[in-house]
Scaffold this motif. Sequence first.
Motif, short mmCIF file in Angstrom:
data_model
loop_
_atom_site.label_atom_id
_atom_site.label_comp_id
_atom_site.label_asym_id
_atom_site.label_seq_id
_atom_site.Cartn_x
_atom_site.Cartn_y
_atom_site.Cartn_z
N ARG A 293 0.81 -1.22 0.00
CA ARG A 293 0.00 0.00 0.00
C ARG A 293 0.85 1.27 0.00
NH1 ARG A 293 -3.82 -1.52 4.76
NH2 ARG A 293 -2.08 -2.84 5.30
N GLU A 294 0.64 2.16 0.99
CA GLU A 294 1.25 3.49 0.94
C GLU A 294 2.77 3.46 0.97
OE1 GLU A 294 -0.14 2.62 5.11
OE2 GLU A 294 -1.08 2.69 3.15
N VAL B 252 -6.02 1.95 0.44
CA VAL B 252 -5.51 3.12 1.14
C VAL B 252 -6.56 4.22 1.08
CG1 VAL B 252 -3.08 2.59 0.64
CG2 VAL B 252 -4.37 4.05 -0.92
N THR C 66 -4.32 9.53 0.22
CA THR C 66 -2.99 8.96 -0.02
C THR C 66 -2.75 8.77 -1.52
OG1 THR C 66 -3.06 7.83 2.11
CG2 THR C 66 -1.48 7.02 0.50
#
Length: 430
Positions: free
Chosen positions: A158-159, A186, A190
Motif C-alpha cells: 500500500r502506501e 488506502v 494517499t
Amino acid sequence: MASSPELDWQCNKSLVQCLEYLFTSGLACDVTFIVGECRTRISAHRTILVCRSPVFYAMLEGSLAEKGEIIIPDISKKSFSLLLGYLYTDEIQLTVTTVMSVLSAARKYCVDQLVKICEEFLKSNISVENACLLLEQSYMFMEEKLETDCLRFIHDSREKVLQTSGFLELSDACVKSITESDNLAVNESTVYEALIRWSEAESCRQGLQLNDNNRRDVLGDILYTVRFPLMDATYFAREISFRDILTSEEISRIYRIGKNDMFNSHNFNIKRRHKPKPKRGQFDSISRFSRTRRARRYIWNSRSGSDSISFKSSEHVYFHGLLTYGAHEGSEKITIGVYREGGNTVYRGSHEITRSTYCKVVFDDVISVDHGETIDVVIHGGIHATAYGLDGKSRVEYQNALITFSNSTLYPCVCTNTSRGQIPGLLLSL
C-alpha cells in the motif's frame, strides 16, 4: 581479437573453469555477434552454443544457418554476455536491473533452466524499494505473471510503495495500473498525494513549470483513478477545492455526489476499494502507559465493577485483542466486551489470563475498525491484577496511524481511564 592465453589455463582446472576461460579470453572463438544499439562485437564458440540452445542450433547449424557475423540488435551487451556466460558455466549473477533483460533473452533462445532461475530470483526479490522498477520492466518485456505479482505486492504494501522514488519514475500506464485498482486499500487522500508527487516529477521530465494546470495535463485520465467522492470531506475542502487540479464544475459535482449517492458520478469512481483481509496472529502490541506499578497488596481493586477505555484511529485498523496485567491468583477468567458508538456489540467473550506481567488476550474474531470510529473496550466485572499503569498517553503513533484514547462514555469507570488503570495496550494491525 583474442588475448594471449595464460600458460597454465588448463592445468588443475575444472571443466567449468576451462570453459569460462575460453569465453572470457576469446581464445579459439569461431562465431561473432554484433550486439545492441552500440553494435558491440562479442565472440563465442559454436559447439557450446548449439549444444545449449535449440535457437542457437538453428542459427548456426540448421538449414537456415546464418553466415558471417550475426547481428543481435534487440539485446544489450551486458545481458547477452550474461546469457552466454551462463551457457558456458551454468552460473550467473543476477541483479534487479539486469534480470528482466536476461529473462527476455533466455526466453528468446529457449534456455529454459535460465528462465526458471530468473523467475525464482524475481519471486524472492520483490521489495518495497524495487517493486515499481520491476513493474515497469514487466510491462516493457510483456511479462504478465511478473506484472501481476508486482501489483499484488504493491497492493499489499500500500502506501509504503507509493512513497518511494521508484513510484515517481513509473510510466503513466504503470501508475494507472496501480491507482485504478480496487485492491489498493488506502485512503483516497494517499492516492491523490502520490499522484501529485508523480505529476510534479513528470512535469520536470517534460520541462514544464510546476503549476496545477500542468499537473492536471500530465495526469490526464489518471486523475480520475482518485475516488474523490469517497474522500474525507474536510480533507477535500482544505486541500483540493481551492486548487486548479479539478475544474469548478467537477468540484461542484463531487459535492453533489456526496449528498446524493444517486447523482450521476460522471467520470468519478464511487466504488469503495477492497480492504485487505487481516491475517490472524499477525499483529503489533500498542502500549498506552509510560509506567507500571504493583498494586497495593498485589491486587487491583476495581471499585466500579468494570474496567474500560475508548479508542479511535486516524487510519483503518484491525483490532485483534488487548493487553492485560497478570492475574493475582495465577489464573483468572475475565469477560471482555467490544462496542461501537451507540452501544452496538461487536464482540463479547470469556478469556483466561495468567500471572505473567503482561497477558495477550486474542479475540476469537478480528474486528475491523474504520478511521475515526470510536470503539469501547470493557473488562466486565473488572480484573484482580497484580499491577496497574500510570502516566497514560492519550495519543500513540502506530506506523502511519494515530491511535487516540479517551475515557469510555458507554461504560464509565472510576479506576481505569486515559491516565491510569488497566487495559495497558491493544493488539492491532493495519
